[in-house]
Design a protein around this motif. Structure first.
Motif, PDB file in Angstrom:
ATOM      1  N   GLU A  13       0.720  -0.788  -0.012  1.00 40.61           N
ATOM      2  CA  GLU A  13      -0.254  -0.024  -0.125  1.00 40.61           C
ATOM      3  C   GLU A  13       0.798   1.367  -0.199  1.00 40.61           C
ATOM      4  O   GLU A  13       0.944   2.655  -0.542  1.00 40.61           O
ATOM      5  CB  GLU A  13      -1.203   0.037   0.908  1.00 40.61           C
ATOM      6  N   ASN A  14       2.359   1.240   0.498  1.00 39.41           N
ATOM      7  CA  ASN A  14       3.238   2.344   0.556  1.00 39.41           C
ATOM      8  C   ASN A  14       3.335   2.848  -0.832  1.00 39.41           C
ATOM      9  O   ASN A  14       3.904   3.742  -0.974  1.00 39.41           O
ATOM     10  CB  ASN A  14       4.184   2.196   1.430  1.00 39.41           C
ATOM     11  N   ASP A  15       3.186   2.243  -1.670  1.00 39.72           N
ATOM     12  CA  ASP A  15       3.563   1.263  -3.422  1.00 39.72           C
ATOM     13  C   ASP A  15       2.931   2.794  -3.731  1.00 39.72           C
ATOM     14  O   ASP A  15       3.323   3.009  -5.390  1.00 39.72           O
ATOM     15  CB  ASP A  15       4.070   0.767  -3.251  1.00 39.72           C
ATOM     16  N   ALA A  16       1.754   3.565  -3.260  1.00 38.65           N
ATOM     17  CA  ALA A  16       0.536   3.081  -4.346  1.00 38.65           C
ATOM     18  C   ALA A  16       0.705   4.614  -5.376  1.00 38.65           C
ATOM     19  O   ALA A  16       0.644   4.589  -6.564  1.00 38.65           O
ATOM     20  CB  ALA A  16      -0.512   3.316  -3.398  1.00 38.65           C
ATOM     21  N   THR A  31      -6.571   5.706 -13.693  1.00 39.33           N
ATOM     22  CA  THR A  31      -6.925   5.347 -12.056  1.00 39.33           C
ATOM     23  C   THR A  31      -6.617   6.549 -11.283  1.00 39.33           C
ATOM     24  O   THR A  31      -5.562   6.744 -11.203  1.00 39.33           O
ATOM     25  CB  THR A  31      -6.653   3.796 -12.052  1.00 39.33           C
ATOM     26  N   THR A  32      -7.302   6.415  -9.775  1.00 40.46           N
ATOM     27  CA  THR A  32      -6.908   6.909  -8.482  1.00 40.46           C
ATOM     28  C   THR A  32      -5.720   6.250  -7.857  1.00 40.46           C
ATOM     29  O   THR A  32      -5.731   5.288  -7.659  1.00 40.46           O
ATOM     30  CB  THR A  32      -8.652   7.503  -8.343  1.00 40.46           C
ATOM     31  N   MET A  33      -5.997   6.945  -6.313  1.00 39.82           N
ATOM     32  CA  MET A  33      -5.178   6.741  -5.281  1.00 39.82           C
ATOM     33  C   MET A  33      -5.548   5.527  -4.962  1.00 39.82           C
ATOM     34  O   MET A  33      -5.649   4.427  -5.011  1.00 39.82           O
ATOM     35  CB  MET A  33      -4.238   7.685  -4.849  1.00 39.82           C
ATOM     36  N   GLU A  34      -7.317   6.261  -5.111  1.00 37.55           N
ATOM     37  CA  GLU A  34      -8.128   5.022  -4.607  1.00 37.55           C
ATOM     38  C   GLU A  34      -7.928   3.427  -4.745  1.00 37.55           C
ATOM     39  O   GLU A  34      -8.173   2.617  -4.336  1.00 37.55           O
ATOM     40  CB  GLU A  34      -9.689   5.523  -4.001  1.00 37.55           C
ATOM     41  N   VAL A  36      -6.000   2.331  -6.387  1.00 38.69           N
ATOM     42  CA  VAL A  36      -4.518   1.092  -5.911  1.00 38.69           C
ATOM     43  C   VAL A  36      -4.647   1.036  -5.391  1.00 38.69           C
ATOM     44  O   VAL A  36      -4.421  -0.843  -5.261  1.00 38.69           O
ATOM     45  CB  VAL A  36      -3.572   2.233  -6.688  1.00 38.69           C
ATOM     46  N   LYS A  37      -4.815   1.650  -4.624  1.00 39.01           N
ATOM     47  CA  LYS A  37      -5.109   0.741  -2.384  1.00 39.01           C
ATOM     48  C   LYS A  37      -5.854  -0.031  -2.066  1.00 39.01           C
ATOM     49  O   LYS A  37      -5.662  -0.983  -1.533  1.00 39.01           O
ATOM     50  CB  LYS A  37      -5.526   2.064  -1.787  1.00 39.01           C
ATOM     51  N   GLU A  38      -6.555   0.033  -2.955  1.00 35.36           N
ATOM     52  CA  GLU A  38      -7.958  -1.388  -3.193  1.00 35.36           C
ATOM     53  C   GLU A  38      -7.844  -1.947  -3.531  1.00 35.36           C
ATOM     54  O   GLU A  38      -7.664  -3.738  -2.849  1.00 35.36           O
ATOM     55  CB  GLU A  38      -9.329  -0.708  -3.768  1.00 35.36           C
ATOM     56  N   GLU A  45      -3.755 -10.482  -7.549  1.00 34.76           N
ATOM     57  CA  GLU A  45      -3.187 -10.385  -8.214  1.00 34.76           C
ATOM     58  C   GLU A  45      -1.670  -9.787  -7.319  1.00 34.76           C
ATOM     59  O   GLU A  45      -1.677  -8.978  -6.393  1.00 34.76           O
ATOM     60  CB  GLU A  45      -3.387  -9.106  -9.843  1.00 34.76           C
ATOM     61  N   LEU A  46      -0.842 -10.283  -7.826  1.00 31.53           N
ATOM     62  CA  LEU A  46       0.292  -9.931  -7.769  1.00 31.53           C
ATOM     63  C   LEU A  46       1.322  -8.989  -7.854  1.00 31.53           C
ATOM     64  O   LEU A  46       1.140  -8.861  -9.216  1.00 31.53           O
ATOM     65  CB  LEU A  46       1.136 -11.408  -8.018  1.00 31.53           C
ATOM     66  N   ILE A  47       1.970  -8.307  -7.919  1.00 31.65           N
ATOM     67  CA  ILE A  47       2.504  -7.179  -8.048  1.00 31.65           C
ATOM     68  C   ILE A  47       3.898  -6.505  -7.029  1.00 31.65           C
ATOM     69  O   ILE A  47       4.589  -6.789  -6.433  1.00 31.65           O
ATOM     70  CB  ILE A  47       1.826  -5.913  -8.283  1.00 31.65           C
ATOM     71  N   ALA A  48       5.076  -7.337  -8.375  1.00 33.00           N
ATOM     72  CA  ALA A  48       5.921  -6.626  -8.089  1.00 33.00           C
ATOM     73  C   ALA A  48       6.634  -5.649  -8.044  1.00 33.00           C
ATOM     74  O   ALA A  48       6.572  -4.874  -9.286  1.00 33.00           O
ATOM     75  CB  ALA A  48       7.001  -7.981  -8.371  1.00 33.00           C
TER      76      ALA A  48
END
Length: 143
Positions: A13-16, A31-34, A36-38, A45-48
């Motif tokens: 979440e700190n990387d949003a 997209t919005t910050m919300e 991404v955080k959601e 999903e895996l996000i590297a």
């Protein structure tokens, strides 16, 4: 010449904010910050994240699923992006290997990647990681 601190890690979440900037440069979907955080909080999903000197410079996303149509779990690397200034340093290969290892640990038996036919740089990177071209055709429809 100074050796750079290059590594790959899982996004959180700190990387949003950084993910939002990277995805906007890649996809431009707004997209919005919300959003991404959601997604980080609720999605499977895996996000590297690819990092140089503590600065996010790229990302890759993957998903996996079980279907009665196949014997084992299936995986897909759905997105891959490295900023222009960070390219040609092996980051895409690091991201692929990082995601593959996680999918392997989750018992995924096959991974696919979809990219544009003219994206020769990406295709060469994937082939270097032992992916092979297939004769499949992608058909798409917006709903």
């Amino acid at each position: 010449m100074k050796e750079e601190n290059i590594y790959v890690r899982w996004a959180n979440e700190n990387d949003a904010e950084e993910l939002l900037k990277l995805n906007d440069a890649f996809n431009g979907v707004g997209t919005t910050m919300e959003d991404v955080k959601e997604s980080l909080a609720l999605s499977n999903e895996l996000i590297a994240l690819a990092v140089i000197e503590d600065q996010a410079v790229g990302f890759a996303c993957a998903q996996y699923f079980k279907s009665f149509c196949y014997r084992g779990l299936q995986g897909e690397i759905t997105e891959m992006y490295i900023t222009e200034v960070a390219r040609r340093r092996g980051l895409a290969t690091l991201l692929i290997a990082f995601i593959e290892e996680e999918l392997r640990e989750r018992s995924v038996t096959s991974i696919k990647i979809l990219t544009g036919q003219r994206n020769e740089m990406a295709i060469k990177t994937y082939e270097k990681s032992n992916y092979t071209r297939t004769e499949e055709v992608l058909l798409q429809k917006k709903l």
